[in-house]
Scaffold this active site. Sequence first.
Site, PDB file in Angstrom:
ATOM      1  N   ASP A  27       3.107 122.573   3.234  1.00  0.00           N
ATOM      2  CA  ASP A  27       2.346 123.647   2.604  1.00  0.00           C
ATOM      3  C   ASP A  27       2.436 124.927   3.437  1.00  0.00           C
ATOM      4  O   ASP A  27       2.466 124.865   4.662  1.00  0.00           O
ATOM      5  CB  ASP A  27       0.874 123.198   2.481  1.00  0.00           C
ATOM      6  CG  ASP A  27       0.087 124.035   1.490  1.00  0.00           C
ATOM      7  OD1 ASP A  27       0.698 124.820   0.750  1.00  0.00           O
ATOM      8  OD2 ASP A  27      -1.143 123.901   1.478  1.00  0.00           O
ATOM      9  N   ARG A  66       2.494 131.693   1.990  1.00  0.00           N
ATOM     10  CA  ARG A  66       1.686 132.452   2.959  1.00  0.00           C
ATOM     11  C   ARG A  66       2.542 132.954   4.126  1.00  0.00           C
ATOM     12  O   ARG A  66       2.342 134.049   4.635  1.00  0.00           O
ATOM     13  CB  ARG A  66       0.537 131.586   3.475  1.00  0.00           C
ATOM     14  CG  ARG A  66      -0.732 131.782   2.673  1.00  0.00           C
ATOM     15  CD  ARG A  66      -1.740 130.709   2.975  1.00  0.00           C
ATOM     16  NE  ARG A  66      -1.341 129.449   2.367  1.00  0.00           N
ATOM     17  CZ  ARG A  66      -2.005 128.318   2.529  1.00  0.00           C
ATOM     18  NH1 ARG A  66      -3.069 128.308   3.302  1.00  0.00           N
ATOM     19  NH2 ARG A  66      -1.618 127.220   1.932  1.00  0.00           N
ATOM     20  N   TRP A  67       3.514 132.127   4.532  1.00  0.00           N
ATOM     21  CA  TRP A  67       4.421 132.536   5.610  1.00  0.00           C
ATOM     22  C   TRP A  67       5.166 133.809   5.200  1.00  0.00           C
ATOM     23  O   TRP A  67       5.263 134.764   5.974  1.00  0.00           O
ATOM     24  CB  TRP A  67       5.405 131.400   5.900  1.00  0.00           C
ATOM     25  CG  TRP A  67       6.372 131.669   7.012  1.00  0.00           C
ATOM     26  CD1 TRP A  67       6.203 131.398   8.343  1.00  0.00           C
ATOM     27  CD2 TRP A  67       7.668 132.270   6.899  1.00  0.00           C
ATOM     28  NE1 TRP A  67       7.314 131.786   9.066  1.00  0.00           N
ATOM     29  CE2 TRP A  67       8.234 132.317   8.198  1.00  0.00           C
ATOM     30  CE3 TRP A  67       8.423 132.770   5.829  1.00  0.00           C
ATOM     31  CZ2 TRP A  67       9.498 132.842   8.451  1.00  0.00           C
ATOM     32  CZ3 TRP A  67       9.675 133.291   6.077  1.00  0.00           C
ATOM     33  CH2 TRP A  67      10.210 133.327   7.383  1.00  0.00           C
ATOM     34  N   SER A  86       5.641 118.850  -6.873  1.00  0.00           N
ATOM     35  CA  SER A  86       4.663 118.030  -7.590  1.00  0.00           C
ATOM     36  C   SER A  86       4.786 118.262  -9.095  1.00  0.00           C
ATOM     37  O   SER A  86       5.357 119.261  -9.543  1.00  0.00           O
ATOM     38  CB  SER A  86       3.239 118.376  -7.143  1.00  0.00           C
ATOM     39  OG  SER A  86       2.784 119.548  -7.794  1.00  0.00           O
ATOM     40  N   ASN A 116       3.542 121.573 -10.053  1.00  0.00           N
ATOM     41  CA  ASN A 116       4.271 122.787  -9.655  1.00  0.00           C
ATOM     42  C   ASN A 116       4.966 123.491 -10.818  1.00  0.00           C
ATOM     43  O   ASN A 116       5.364 124.657 -10.696  1.00  0.00           O
ATOM     44  CB  ASN A 116       5.316 122.473  -8.568  1.00  0.00           C
ATOM     45  CG  ASN A 116       4.701 122.243  -7.192  1.00  0.00           C
ATOM     46  OD1 ASN A 116       5.315 121.616  -6.332  1.00  0.00           O
ATOM     47  ND2 ASN A 116       3.480 122.725  -6.976  1.00  0.00           N
TER      48      ASN A 116
END
Length: 227
Positions: A16, A20-21, A61, A64
């Site tokens: 996960d 954000r990265w 998933s 997703n």
Amino acid sequence: MSGEGQHARHVAIIMDGNGRWAKRKHLPRAMGHRKGVEAVRELVRSLRDTSIECLTLYAFSSENWKRPEDEVDDLMNLMRKFIKSDLPEFIANDVKLHILGDWQALAPDIVEMLEDALEQTSKGSRTLAVALNYGSQAEIVQAARKAAAAGEITVESLAANLFSAPLPPLDLLIRTSGEVRLSNFLLWQAAYAEMIFTDVLWPDFTPDHLKQALEDFANRERRFGGR
């Protein structure tokens, strides 16, 4: 069982934090996913230096599909590239591919590539299990249906019909990026697994982070419901 010196045979990771990265670095999400694939590559290469017999990764998933179409397309294209570029390395390093989930529902060319990869790596001694189009609740329902069709539903008969049936019992589950939930991943298998939640975003997760998690696991005391 005392935790002193115990080894994790089967480790699963919820990868996960790619988005954000990328956001923190003011880059497009796609760049986060690409960097995430590099992290997978480095981790798989490091397996031979660990006790791990099976590494299971939550790649895509069944939920997703709700993401924007261009992001899903990018993830699928990354998968194509990864299989093409890394299959020879898997074979050379004795890594066997195993897939959890309804992967046959993916694009026909990806299904064909995966079938070929499964066949070519079938003799590997160490397993990389990839959860693709996977949801744990659906897996349990499907396993219960199969168990019921064959006879009585028991803990053993249900477990024997899970996607993970050929894999060792799950010892350790890691989730990156600071989220503390299972997100419909290996719910049955994680019943007595140890868990580690780390704030490290997935693209920054290195073999050293995995090594630290394995050391943490080795020092835990696992009671499996006993005292």
